[in-house]
Design an enzyme around this catalytic site. Structure first.
Site, PDB file in Angstrom:
ATOM      1  N   HIS A 194      -4.542   1.420   2.265  1.00  8.95           N
ATOM      2  CA  HIS A 194      -3.562   2.119   3.103  1.00  8.95           C
ATOM      3  C   HIS A 194      -2.174   1.907   2.491  1.00  8.95           C
ATOM      4  O   HIS A 194      -1.941   0.936   1.773  1.00  8.95           O
ATOM      5  CB  HIS A 194      -3.575   1.546   4.512  1.00  8.95           C
ATOM      6  N   GLU A 248       0.591   0.813   3.708  1.00  5.52           N
ATOM      7  CA  GLU A 248       1.260  -0.467   3.971  1.00  5.52           C
ATOM      8  C   GLU A 248       0.665  -1.599   3.147  1.00  5.52           C
ATOM      9  O   GLU A 248       1.363  -2.523   2.739  1.00  5.52           O
ATOM     10  CB  GLU A 248       1.237  -0.791   5.476  1.00  5.52           C
TER      11      GLU A 248
HETATM   12 ZN   LIG Z   1      -2.783   1.942   7.589  1.00  3.14          ZN
END
Ligand SMILES: [Zn+2]
Length: 143
Positions: free
Chosen positions: A71, A73
């Site tokens: 992801h 982040e």
């Molecule tokens: Zn995420």
């Protein structure tokens, strides 16, 4: 879509994030989200800013790497040597700004319409990694 903006600190410990800063950093995050979309990823970009300096950035790389943990982040966290180790990961949902005791500023719905458009575009795309459908189409002419 939700945007979290980690504020900068002035020498006196006060929180200083101008509207221009928010706009500048969110624009960069939106550009990374668009880059993710162009690469058939869910359009998410993440920017970590501390003292008006980018300390981590990333976009979704799940399909590209075939790794469900990539992801935006997580990609951003991996770029920053300040993160990792016991107890050193900052939780912006519950932690306070360092030395101030004030919570991080959360700005929900920032550029929401544009973000929804990116998601709609994503869901219209075909996923080249999706397994072939096992549903047989009925042959209407023979029945
Ligand atoms: Zn995420």
């Amino acid at each position: 879509m939700e945007a979290k903006v980690a504020s900068s600190l002035a020498p006196d410990g006060s929180c200083v994030v101008s509207a221009e800063e928010i706009q500048k950093w969110m624009e960069e995050a939106m550009q990374m989200a668009k880059q993710a979309l162009e690469n058939t990823e869910v359009p998410v970009g993440c920017l970590m800013v501390y003292n008006n300096e980018v300390v981590g950035k990333g976009r979704n790389e799940v399909n590209q790497t075939k790794n469900a943990t990539r992801h935006a982040e997580m990609v951003a966290i991996d770029q920053n040597e300040r993160f990792g180790g016991c107890g050193s990961v900052l939780n912006i949902a519950s932690a306070d700004l360092p030395n101030t005791g004030r919570p991080f500023q959360c700005i929900p719905g920032y550029r929401a319409e544009e973000a929804v458009q990116l998601l709609k575009t994503f869901y219209k795309q075909e996923n080249p990694n999706a397994p072939k459908s096992k549903v047989r189409k009925k042959d209407c002419q023979r029945s």
